[in-house]
Design a protein around this motif. Structure first.
Motif, PDB file in Angstrom:
ATOM      1  N   MET A 103      44.567 -31.567  -0.956  1.00 54.18           N
ATOM      2  CA  MET A 103      43.950 -30.208  -1.098  1.00 54.18           C
ATOM      3  C   MET A 103      42.569 -29.878  -0.617  1.00 54.18           C
ATOM      4  O   MET A 103      42.247 -28.822   0.185  1.00 54.18           O
ATOM      5  CB  MET A 103      43.941 -29.640  -2.591  1.00 54.18           C
ATOM      6  CG  MET A 103      45.320 -29.329  -3.033  1.00 54.18           C
ATOM      7  SD  MET A 103      45.214 -28.491  -4.773  1.00 54.18           S
ATOM      8  CE  MET A 103      44.824 -29.985  -5.819  1.00 54.18           C
ATOM      9  N   HIS A 107      41.931 -27.119   2.173  1.00 55.09           N
ATOM     10  CA  HIS A 107      41.339 -26.013   1.781  1.00 55.09           C
ATOM     11  C   HIS A 107      39.974 -26.033   2.284  1.00 55.09           C
ATOM     12  O   HIS A 107      39.074 -26.252   1.586  1.00 55.09           O
ATOM     13  CB  HIS A 107      41.298 -26.075   0.396  1.00 55.09           C
ATOM     14  CG  HIS A 107      42.711 -25.953  -0.328  1.00 55.09           C
ATOM     15  ND1 HIS A 107      42.983 -26.083  -1.775  1.00 55.09           N
ATOM     16  CD2 HIS A 107      43.795 -25.853   0.133  1.00 55.09           C
ATOM     17  CE1 HIS A 107      44.211 -26.106  -1.926  1.00 55.09           C
ATOM     18  NE2 HIS A 107      44.673 -25.819  -0.767  1.00 55.09           N
ATOM     19  N   PRO A 256      41.535 -27.010  -6.415  1.00 57.34           N
ATOM     20  CA  PRO A 256      42.334 -25.874  -7.321  1.00 57.34           C
ATOM     21  C   PRO A 256      41.334 -24.781  -7.144  1.00 57.34           C
ATOM     22  O   PRO A 256      41.822 -23.597  -7.270  1.00 57.34           O
ATOM     23  CB  PRO A 256      42.480 -26.557  -8.660  1.00 57.34           C
ATOM     24  CG  PRO A 256      42.623 -27.803  -8.231  1.00 57.34           C
ATOM     25  CD  PRO A 256      41.892 -28.393  -6.996  1.00 57.34           C
ATOM     26  N   TYR A 259      42.274 -22.562  -4.233  1.00 56.40           N
ATOM     27  CA  TYR A 259      43.261 -21.396  -4.787  1.00 56.40           C
ATOM     28  C   TYR A 259      43.012 -20.337  -5.474  1.00 56.40           C
ATOM     29  O   TYR A 259      43.529 -19.056  -5.221  1.00 56.40           O
ATOM     30  CB  TYR A 259      44.398 -22.547  -5.645  1.00 56.40           C
ATOM     31  CG  TYR A 259      45.486 -23.154  -4.442  1.00 56.40           C
ATOM     32  CD1 TYR A 259      45.857 -22.232  -3.349  1.00 56.40           C
ATOM     33  CD2 TYR A 259      45.799 -24.200  -4.617  1.00 56.40           C
ATOM     34  CE1 TYR A 259      46.884 -22.870  -2.500  1.00 56.40           C
ATOM     35  CE2 TYR A 259      46.910 -24.758  -3.761  1.00 56.40           C
ATOM     36  CZ  TYR A 259      47.097 -24.042  -2.767  1.00 56.40           C
ATOM     37  OH  TYR A 259      48.048 -24.468  -1.823  1.00 56.40           O
ATOM     38  N   ILE A 263      43.602 -16.828  -4.021  1.00 56.25           N
ATOM     39  CA  ILE A 263      44.659 -15.541  -4.528  1.00 56.25           C
ATOM     40  C   ILE A 263      43.867 -14.269  -4.784  1.00 56.25           C
ATOM     41  O   ILE A 263      44.566 -13.299  -4.458  1.00 56.25           O
ATOM     42  CB  ILE A 263      45.146 -16.395  -5.739  1.00 56.25           C
ATOM     43  CG1 ILE A 263      46.115 -17.372  -5.500  1.00 56.25           C
ATOM     44  CG2 ILE A 263      46.044 -15.315  -6.440  1.00 56.25           C
ATOM     45  CD1 ILE A 263      46.815 -18.313  -6.705  1.00 56.25           C
ATOM     46  N   ASN A 338      51.712 -27.805  -0.358  1.00 54.12           N
ATOM     47  CA  ASN A 338      50.322 -27.092  -0.604  1.00 54.12           C
ATOM     48  C   ASN A 338      50.091 -26.560   0.652  1.00 54.12           C
ATOM     49  O   ASN A 338      49.665 -25.296   0.662  1.00 54.12           O
ATOM     50  CB  ASN A 338      49.422 -28.249  -0.852  1.00 54.12           C
ATOM     51  CG  ASN A 338      47.904 -27.955  -0.794  1.00 54.12           C
ATOM     52  OD1 ASN A 338      47.609 -26.981  -1.476  1.00 54.12           O
ATOM     53  ND2 ASN A 338      47.333 -28.447   0.064  1.00 54.12           N
ATOM     54  N   PHE A 342      49.129 -22.652   1.034  1.00 52.28           N
ATOM     55  CA  PHE A 342      47.942 -22.124   1.626  1.00 52.28           C
ATOM     56  C   PHE A 342      48.060 -21.270   2.904  1.00 52.28           C
ATOM     57  O   PHE A 342      47.363 -20.349   3.105  1.00 52.28           O
ATOM     58  CB  PHE A 342      47.325 -23.575   1.927  1.00 52.28           C
ATOM     59  CG  PHE A 342      45.716 -22.943   2.458  1.00 52.28           C
ATOM     60  CD1 PHE A 342      44.991 -22.790   1.470  1.00 52.28           C
ATOM     61  CD2 PHE A 342      45.336 -23.264   3.722  1.00 52.28           C
ATOM     62  CE1 PHE A 342      43.410 -22.578   1.836  1.00 52.28           C
ATOM     63  CE2 PHE A 342      43.894 -23.013   4.055  1.00 52.28           C
ATOM     64  CZ  PHE A 342      43.224 -22.633   3.270  1.00 52.28           C
TER      65      PHE A 342
END
Length: 567
Positions: A103, A107, A256, A259, A263, A338, A342
């Motif tokens: 992640m 990310h 996280p 995320y 979102i 993931n 993403f």
């Protein structure tokens, strides 16, 4: 405690006198009256090493791995190990920790731009999704392949590289990977610092003149840019210096957190744009027929190439995995699942910028900076900055920490290796490097041309030459009878394969005419394939002899570990 330390130190001195001859300092210390009499048994080198390390750690050693977590054999040569390079017997990372690692790798600003740019590649959106999924599945399979030798042996990438390259020759892949990481560490820090600059200018508009490098700048970076860069540099170094547990905790929540912001950002932009105004095909469709197939292959290779750096040294992470099942589960969740999710958020955000801001924006920092709400700008920019710090630590800090430590284990600890990379990342002035496509091309691409061959040789050696078995103790011995001593510690076959694969890949990258210009996008695959092929052809005669290691080493488990702990 003081009494115990006196006894321990007396034991060390006695062992030094017994095994290395008389030492004036040690011998005199043994006569001091405050030391209690201690009977010195015929101790092994392992026992003395563990006692010494325990004392050193109590005195502020820079090692980040406890001596209780590693195995040190009686024949381990001091120039080939320290606590951070020695094989682990206690592996504590579960599937979520591996998932969080990926992640953090995905990310980031770079991950956002890479995924978003593919949708402006000239392909239909569904074709891009096919490329993304196929590419990331390939990455997952390659990650599983390169993860196993390190997870089974409990050893990091440069140590595992001793099997094909030799106990001394492994410094070649370690140094190459370390140099690449230094360059990218500086570039990623610079990119993340842009987010800090955006926040600073939003909160304090009067600082704008100090963002102009012409008015207030030094060696190509503005005053406020320097402040942001140093702030992030210190923050990353602080997390790194606290050790691997601190890094694990950081990446466990950093991924996280992105995320949540992604979102929220997606919902906001979709609301502003209106669902009917969003077109996921971000550019005009340029390809048709067989041209589409070629473009899809190219897009897929871009996805794999983006992960080529972390792939090569993924063993630095997988060595901590409790089991190979944990590693594979973390790879499945962190890569195909993931990355696909993403990418969906990325393309929706990018597509919404067209009706909202009047142009396509694939840079998340620029997207966030255009939001009217100051709090939203600060939150979004800081989150993406933290995300980029996450990828920088896991991909470009951990790697050179092991790589540079591997060159001189007794002089360069894991922490020291990481700080060498950190200092080097400033000296190369990454903002100047990043601002010139030509400099990036001829600096990073030259080094990266050799990562493919290194990967191919490592995987070929473990699966095809050694039948998935490595004698762990022989990775740490300078004995001429050791399996990985070869010729004075170097395996010429691996070096030749690296040179051949690297030169071919490099020649393709540096030749700006067709068909080489198109083939350059596949240079990593070409280098990996050529390197593996040349190595296999030169080493296949040893395949039969290596079958004996199955019985001798019992699947290469480190002493103290059971098959269930490693499977």
């Amino acid at each position: 405690m003081a009494q115990r330390h006196r006894e321990v130190f007396r034991t060390i001195c006695a062992e030094a006198v017994r095994t290395r001859g008389s030492s004036d300092v040690a011998a005199r210390y043994l006569q001091l009256p405050f030391l209690v009499p201690v009977r010195i048994p015929a101790q092994s080198h392992l026992e003395v090493h563990m006692v010494t390390t325990e004392l050193a750690e109590g005195s502020g050693s820079s090692a980040t791995t406890s001596s209780a977590d590693v195995h040190v054999g009686s024949d381990y040569h001091p120039s080939l190990y320290n606590n951070d390079l020695a094989p682990l017997v206690k592996q504590k990372w579960n599937w979520y920790n591996i998932f969080a690692f990926w992640m953090s790798d995905v990310h980031s600003v770079g991950g956002y731009v890479t995924a978003g740019s593919l949708f402006a590649f000239g392909l239909a959106s569904w074709q891009v999704f096919v490329c993304l999924i196929v590419g990331i599945v390939i990455v997952m399979l390659l990650a599983n392949l390169v993860a196993k030798p390190s997870q089974v042996a409990g050893a990091p990438f440069p140590v595992i590289s001793r099997a094909p390259f030799g106990v001394r020759g492994a410094n070649i892949p370690a140094t190459l990977r370390g140099l690449i990481a230094v360059a990218w560490y500086g570039i990623q820090t610079y990119l993340a610092s842009d987010a800090i600059v955006v926040v600073a200018l939003k909160l304090w508009p009067a600082l704008k003149p100090y963002s102009d490098v012409a008015q207030h700048g030094f060696v190509g970076l503005s005053t406020i840019g320097w402040g942001a860069f140093i702030l992030l540099w210190i923050g990353q170094a602080f997390v790194f210096w606290r050790g691997r547990n601190a890094i694990r905790k950081f990446i466990d929540w950093a991924g996280p957190a992105v995320y949540v912001v992604m979102i929220v950002l997606t919902v906001y932009l979709v609301y502003k744009a209106g669902t009917s105004n969003i077109d996921l095909t971000l550019g005009s469709i340029k390809y048709s027929g067989w041209g589409t197939v070629g473009a899809m292959f190219l897009a897929t290779s871009i996805v794999v190439s983006y992960f080529s750096g972390p792939l090569l040294n993924f063993g630095d992470i997988s060595r901590y995995g409790r089991t190979m099942s944990d590693v594979k589960r973390g790879n499945l969740l962190g890569l195909p699942i993931n990355f696909t999710f993403f990418s969906i958020l990325t393309v929706v955000c990018a597509a919404a910028t067209v009706p909202v801001y009047g142009k396509l924006i694939t840079d998340p920092i620029e997207t966030v900076s255009r939001i009217d709400n100051t709090f939203a700008i600060v939150l979004g920019a800081m989150t993406f900055a933290i995300a980029t710090v996450g990828i920088n630590i896991v991909a470009n800090f951990i790697s050179p920490a092991f790589d540079f430590s591997h060159v001189a284990p007794q002089k360069i600890s894991w922490r020291t290796g990481g700080m060498i990379a950190a200092v080097g990342s400033v000296l190369i002035t990454p903002w100047n490097l990043y601002s010139s496509d030509e400099v990036i091309h001829y600096t990073l691409d030259v080094l990266a041309s050799f990562t493919g061959p290194l990967f191919g040789i490592l995987v070929c050696d473990y699966y095809l030459i050694r039948h998935q078995h490595v004698v762990v103790d022989d990775l740490y011995t300078m004995s001429s009878k050791g399996r990985y001593y070869y010729t004075k510690g170097v395996n010429p076959k691996a070096v030749i394969a690296t040179v051949v694969g690297g030169v071919i890949a490099l020649a393709i990258v540096l030749t700006p005419v067709e068909p080489f210009k198109t083939a350059a996008n596949f240079s990593w695959f070409i280098g990996a394939g050529v390197g593996a092929l040349v190595y296999y052809l030169n080493s296949r005669s040893s395949r039969v002899a290596n079958l004996a290691d199955k019985e001798i080493n019992s699947h290469a488990h480190v002493p103290g570990a059971t098959a269930g702990e490693r499977a």
